[in-house]
Write a protein that holds these residues in place. Sequence first.
Motif, short mmCIF file in Angstrom:
data_model
loop_
_atom_site.label_atom_id
_atom_site.label_comp_id
_atom_site.label_asym_id
_atom_site.label_seq_id
_atom_site.Cartn_x
_atom_site.Cartn_y
_atom_site.Cartn_z
N UNK A 222 153.48 64.46 24.21
CA UNK A 222 153.61 63.24 23.41
C UNK A 222 153.17 62.03 24.23
N UNK A 223 152.76 61.00 23.49
CA UNK A 223 152.34 59.76 24.11
C UNK A 223 153.57 59.00 24.62
N UNK A 224 153.43 58.22 25.69
CA UNK A 224 154.57 57.43 26.16
C UNK A 224 154.96 56.38 25.14
N UNK A 225 156.25 56.09 25.09
CA UNK A 225 156.77 55.08 24.17
C UNK A 225 156.43 53.70 24.73
N UNK A 226 155.75 52.85 23.93
CA UNK A 226 155.44 51.50 24.42
C UNK A 226 156.72 50.70 24.69
N UNK A 227 156.74 50.00 25.82
CA UNK A 227 157.88 49.18 26.21
C UNK A 227 157.58 47.73 25.84
N UNK A 228 158.52 47.09 25.14
CA UNK A 228 158.33 45.74 24.64
C UNK A 228 159.47 44.85 25.11
N UNK A 229 159.13 43.63 25.48
CA UNK A 229 160.14 42.60 25.75
C UNK A 229 160.03 41.54 24.66
N UNK A 230 161.14 41.22 24.03
CA UNK A 230 161.19 40.16 23.02
C UNK A 230 162.02 39.04 23.62
N UNK B 157 163.42 45.66 25.01
CA UNK B 157 164.37 44.86 25.80
C UNK B 157 164.33 43.45 25.23
N UNK B 158 165.46 42.79 25.23
CA UNK B 158 165.51 41.42 24.73
C UNK B 158 166.02 40.49 25.81
N UNK B 159 165.63 39.22 25.69
CA UNK B 159 166.10 38.20 26.63
C UNK B 159 166.14 36.86 25.90
N UNK B 160 167.06 36.02 26.33
CA UNK B 160 167.21 34.70 25.74
C UNK B 160 166.32 33.65 26.39
N UNK B 161 165.84 33.93 27.60
CA UNK B 161 164.92 32.99 28.25
C UNK B 161 164.05 33.74 29.25
N UNK B 162 163.04 33.07 29.75
CA UNK B 162 162.04 33.75 30.57
C UNK B 162 162.60 34.33 31.86
N UNK B 163 163.58 33.68 32.46
CA UNK B 163 164.17 34.22 33.69
C UNK B 163 164.79 35.58 33.47
N UNK B 164 165.51 35.74 32.37
CA UNK B 164 166.10 37.04 32.05
C UNK B 164 165.03 38.08 31.77
N UNK B 165 163.93 37.66 31.16
CA UNK B 165 162.84 38.60 30.85
C UNK B 165 162.22 39.14 32.13
N UNK C 189 156.60 39.78 23.46
CA UNK C 189 156.67 38.94 22.27
C UNK C 189 157.60 37.79 22.64
N UNK C 190 157.05 36.59 22.74
CA UNK C 190 157.84 35.45 23.24
C UNK C 190 157.51 34.19 22.46
N UNK C 191 158.48 33.30 22.44
CA UNK C 191 158.25 31.99 21.83
C UNK C 191 157.10 31.30 22.58
#
Length: 129
Positions: A2-10, A33-41, A55-57
């Motif tokens: 199987x193909x690897x699962x794409x990893x996304x940060x929102x 993965x989710x984060x409230x600001x860029x430092x956490x990302x 995917x970011x503001x």
Amino acid sequence: MSLPVPKVAVVSEDAELTEVCASVLRQEGYAVRTAQHSGHAVLACLEGGPVDLLIAELSMDDGSGPSLARRMRRYNPNLRAIYIAKEGTLCTTETVLVRPFTRDDLLRRLEGLPEPDDASATTDPSTYF
């Protein structure tokens, strides 16, 4: 095999937006993965390994989506990015999704992203603002 699962940060200061996007993406088979600001990302990227898609503001209190993408490309040079802009933002690039948007809008934008090898040819949306 199987193909690897794409990893996304929102990444968004809007917790509701972050969770809705994450839920849609998880239903489509992405590891999110989710984060409230860029430092956490960036911290999540360091702890859990690099992500394939950001995917970011477009604009956040602690920086911009494009500047966050540049930082995260240190860990994955092939990182692709989509930026979320506020309602009324005029933009002509395929990497910006203007609010409000639907589930289908998000998924179509993901399908339309250039492959990682072509990501460097994508226009940097920060030049529009």
